[in-house]
Scaffold this active site. Sequence first.
Site, PDB file in Angstrom:
ATOM      1  N   SER A  71       3.562  44.207  -5.479  1.00  0.00           N
ATOM      2  CA  SER A  71       3.783  43.067  -6.364  1.00  0.00           C
ATOM      3  C   SER A  71       2.476  42.447  -6.897  1.00  0.00           C
ATOM      4  O   SER A  71       1.698  43.125  -7.549  1.00  0.00           O
ATOM      5  CB  SER A  71       4.631  42.056  -5.605  1.00  0.00           C
ATOM      6  OG  SER A  71       4.989  40.993  -6.403  1.00  0.00           O
ATOM      7  N   ASN A 379       7.511  29.784  -8.516  1.00  0.00           N
ATOM      8  CA  ASN A 379       6.548  30.786  -8.976  1.00  0.00           C
ATOM      9  C   ASN A 379       7.121  31.761 -10.017  1.00  0.00           C
ATOM     10  O   ASN A 379       6.436  32.669 -10.465  1.00  0.00           O
ATOM     11  CB  ASN A 379       5.975  31.556  -7.785  1.00  0.00           C
ATOM     12  CG  ASN A 379       7.050  32.303  -6.998  1.00  0.00           C
ATOM     13  OD1 ASN A 379       8.081  32.687  -7.551  1.00  0.00           O
ATOM     14  ND2 ASN A 379       6.802  32.521  -5.730  1.00  0.00           N
ATOM     15  N   ARG A 505       4.505  24.145   5.769  1.00  0.00           N
ATOM     16  CA  ARG A 505       5.275  25.229   6.407  1.00  0.00           C
ATOM     17  C   ARG A 505       4.365  26.430   6.638  1.00  0.00           C
ATOM     18  O   ARG A 505       3.398  26.631   5.883  1.00  0.00           O
ATOM     19  CB  ARG A 505       6.482  25.637   5.538  1.00  0.00           C
ATOM     20  CG  ARG A 505       6.117  26.054   4.139  1.00  0.00           C
ATOM     21  CD  ARG A 505       7.311  26.585   3.371  1.00  0.00           C
ATOM     22  NE  ARG A 505       7.583  27.983   3.679  1.00  0.00           N
ATOM     23  CZ  ARG A 505       6.919  29.006   3.139  1.00  0.00           C
ATOM     24  NH1 ARG A 505       5.952  28.811   2.257  1.00  0.00           N
ATOM     25  NH2 ARG A 505       7.226  30.244   3.485  1.00  0.00           N
ATOM     26  N   PRO A 506       4.649  27.215   7.683  1.00  0.00           N
ATOM     27  CA  PRO A 506       3.843  28.421   7.863  1.00  0.00           C
ATOM     28  C   PRO A 506       4.221  29.445   6.788  1.00  0.00           C
ATOM     29  O   PRO A 506       5.407  29.627   6.509  1.00  0.00           O
ATOM     30  CB  PRO A 506       4.247  28.907   9.256  1.00  0.00           C
ATOM     31  CG  PRO A 506       5.568  28.283   9.555  1.00  0.00           C
ATOM     32  CD  PRO A 506       5.716  27.061   8.693  1.00  0.00           C
ATOM     33  N   SER A 507       3.234  30.097   6.187  1.00  0.00           N
ATOM     34  CA  SER A 507       3.511  31.118   5.167  1.00  0.00           C
ATOM     35  C   SER A 507       4.186  32.321   5.817  1.00  0.00           C
ATOM     36  O   SER A 507       3.935  32.635   6.986  1.00  0.00           O
ATOM     37  CB  SER A 507       2.204  31.557   4.509  1.00  0.00           C
ATOM     38  OG  SER A 507       2.364  32.832   3.932  1.00  0.00           O
ATOM     39  N   THR A 509       3.895  35.322   4.285  1.00  0.00           N
ATOM     40  CA  THR A 509       3.178  36.498   3.775  1.00  0.00           C
ATOM     41  C   THR A 509       1.670  36.461   4.067  1.00  0.00           C
ATOM     42  O   THR A 509       0.986  37.440   3.861  1.00  0.00           O
ATOM     43  CB  THR A 509       3.357  36.642   2.251  1.00  0.00           C
ATOM     44  OG1 THR A 509       2.801  35.476   1.620  1.00  0.00           O
ATOM     45  CG2 THR A 509       4.806  36.776   1.841  1.00  0.00           C
ATOM     46  N   ARG A 514       0.885  26.471   4.645  1.00  0.00           N
ATOM     47  CA  ARG A 514       0.826  25.967   3.268  1.00  0.00           C
ATOM     48  C   ARG A 514       1.127  24.479   3.246  1.00  0.00           C
ATOM     49  O   ARG A 514       2.035  24.009   3.940  1.00  0.00           O
ATOM     50  CB  ARG A 514       1.839  26.680   2.385  1.00  0.00           C
ATOM     51  CG  ARG A 514       1.529  28.135   2.165  1.00  0.00           C
ATOM     52  CD  ARG A 514       2.275  28.674   0.939  1.00  0.00           C
ATOM     53  NE  ARG A 514       2.319  30.126   0.972  1.00  0.00           N
ATOM     54  CZ  ARG A 514       1.295  30.923   0.652  1.00  0.00           C
ATOM     55  NH1 ARG A 514       0.147  30.394   0.261  1.00  0.00           N
ATOM     56  NH2 ARG A 514       1.416  32.228   0.720  1.00  0.00           N
TER      57      ARG A 514
HETATM   58  P1  NG1 Z   1       4.991  32.475   1.530  1.00  0.00           P
HETATM   59  O1  NG1 Z   1       3.681  33.154   1.778  1.00  0.00           O
HETATM   60  O2  NG1 Z   1       5.997  32.570   2.652  1.00  0.00           O
HETATM   61  O3  NG1 Z   1       4.760  31.065   1.036  1.00  0.00           O
HETATM   62  C1  NG1 Z   1       5.166  33.585  -0.924  1.00  0.00           C
HETATM   63  C2  NG1 Z   1       5.732  32.676  -1.977  1.00  0.00           C
HETATM   64  C3  NG1 Z   1       7.230  32.827  -1.993  1.00  0.00           C
HETATM   65  C4  NG1 Z   1       7.680  34.276  -2.153  1.00  0.00           C
HETATM   66  C5  NG1 Z   1       6.911  35.182  -1.190  1.00  0.00           C
HETATM   67  C6  NG1 Z   1       7.148  36.656  -1.437  1.00  0.00           C
HETATM   68  C7  NG1 Z   1       4.989  30.423  -2.638  1.00  0.00           C
HETATM   69  C8  NG1 Z   1       4.663  29.046  -2.195  1.00  0.00           C
HETATM   70  N1  NG1 Z   1       5.392  31.272  -1.684  1.00  0.00           N
HETATM   71  O4  NG1 Z   1       5.731  33.232   0.319  1.00  0.00           O
HETATM   72  O5  NG1 Z   1       7.759  32.006  -2.991  1.00  0.00           O
HETATM   73  O6  NG1 Z   1       7.593  34.697  -3.481  1.00  0.00           O
HETATM   74  O7  NG1 Z   1       5.506  34.934  -1.227  1.00  0.00           O
HETATM   75  O8  NG1 Z   1       6.391  37.192  -2.467  1.00  0.00           O
HETATM   76  O9  NG1 Z   1       4.869  30.729  -3.829  1.00  0.00           O
HETATM   77 ZN    ZN Z   2       6.673  40.892  -7.720  1.00  0.00          ZN
END
Ligand code: NG1
Ligand code: ZN
Length: 551
Positions: A71, A379, A505-507, A509, A514
Amino acid sequence: MCLFSEMAQFEEVSQKSKLHPKPEGLTLQYGTAGFRTHAKHLDHIMFRMGLLATLRSKKTKSTIGVMVTASHNPEEDNGVKLIDPMGEMVTAMWEGYATQLANAEQDSLLKELKDIIEKEDIDMSQTASVYVGKDTRPSSASLSQAVLDGVSSLGGKTHDYGLVTTPQLHYMVCCCNTHGCYGSPTVEGYYQKLSQAFLQLTQNASNRTDDQKRLLVDGANGIGALKMREMEPFLRSELQLVLSNDGSSGKLNHMCGADYVKVQQKAPQGMNIAVGERCCSFDGDADRIVYYYTDSKGCFHLLDGDKIATLISTYLKELLTQAGLNLQIAVVQTAYANGSSTRYLEDVMKVAVCCTKTGVKHLHHAAQEYDIGVYFEANGHGTVLFSKAAQKQIQELVKDSDTNDERKRAVKLLESTINLINQTVGDAISDMLVIEAVLAIRGMSVQDWDAIYTDLPNRQLKVTVSDRRVIDTTDAERRAVTPEGLQDAIDSLVKKYKSARSFVRPSGTEDVVRVYAEADTQENADSLAHEVSLAVYRLAGGVGDEPKSFH
Ligand code: NG1
Ligand code: ZN
């Protein structure tokens, strides 16, 4: 299947897997959007996802998809996403199996494979079919070959679609398993279905000038640009695309693409934008889109997923009223949705709004609960789902000879809009065509669209902590339950500012926490985000230097 041939099959897997060895000790998780990391760590993962997709296909007696892409990540990364029979993302249970299989050391791969077969009671004599697609990354060719090897080692049939966008592969899988009801499972079939619907819709927009038909597209130097070039002739000049970052020179996602534009809140490099011109950016696999323009003062205006959801839901609601259809429409957002968008939808548009955890699969599920569920992440990843009952009502009304002209027009527009939308997953190409059609039908410029409501200034920050799992959240991630005292600290900081909101919140990815804040001015949003970051750093085990202020 007789025991002998089953044993021969496992022997084949065992032999072939040696050509795709797992580096010892490496563990990876099937994250929010599949496996994703540096491409050099992924060969064994791809082979094993080929195996898993074959099992999933045998289990569901349907075609399964495997997309090789990372992506919006940098070009050096890669990843893989599994696609379930109706074109949706694979279920949580199988995400768990994916992680289990991915992390099995070489000598226990067969054991883990057999464990899944047993748990799911899979009939190994069942045939299997797997569709495979890839993005334009240099590593994607050999990695998708590893997927194909995995499928064939378990005796599954493959169809290699080669270079396609992620949503195109979702579409193919859905077309195949619905036996053509959703469309024909070819790239050409996709172009035909979408372009026909688009041309039907834009027939309802009178006297469009060439200027209005012109759209600047940033292809993120990825697959979306390639596919737009292929699709262009099907649109018969009703959309006049000016493509940049088309992959002919620049690097994938580098200083361009939807993620760059959204996070940096500025135009991509490599695009010549005149004042007021309508522009959009795809991400690296074309499942996300954002719009933007620059005003006469040089100010950059972003129209993100929230603005897209508002435009589309307002348009659909108006058509439902005109068609006299009593269908429930709702917008599904996450905590990252701008507060102004939620207020506008609830208070002015009187549309139901529902908030889910981050991650499209959560939004997709929630949207399935309504007659019409419009879901978008801020996003720019999102689409619209129409329930079977809603589609049936619309189709029946189209055929009804008793309806008056206004109702007929509205219901035909609804029908074409359904055909234009990729209901399997967020799709930059499909979303772009829907937006372009809505703007054309309503005679709106990008500025008119932007003026529907004004975004609250906001800021997103990241804080590194030693273990991000110490943060547990509730209420669709809008409140922190642990560590103790953190939510109280956020509450009292938010009280200091006007129109303010903040959450952490914990990310899913990245290895970070965040922080999101919004307030009446950019300065206040920045200060609040900084203060909340400090609270996270102090109360949730921050590492490295203390977060620094913006100003
Ligand atoms: P995380 O890293 O969990 O915040 C991000 C995006 C999600 C989603 C995923 C998958 C933000 C704040 N977070 O997740 O919306 O698209 O990546 O690609 O944009
Ligand atoms: Zn994508």
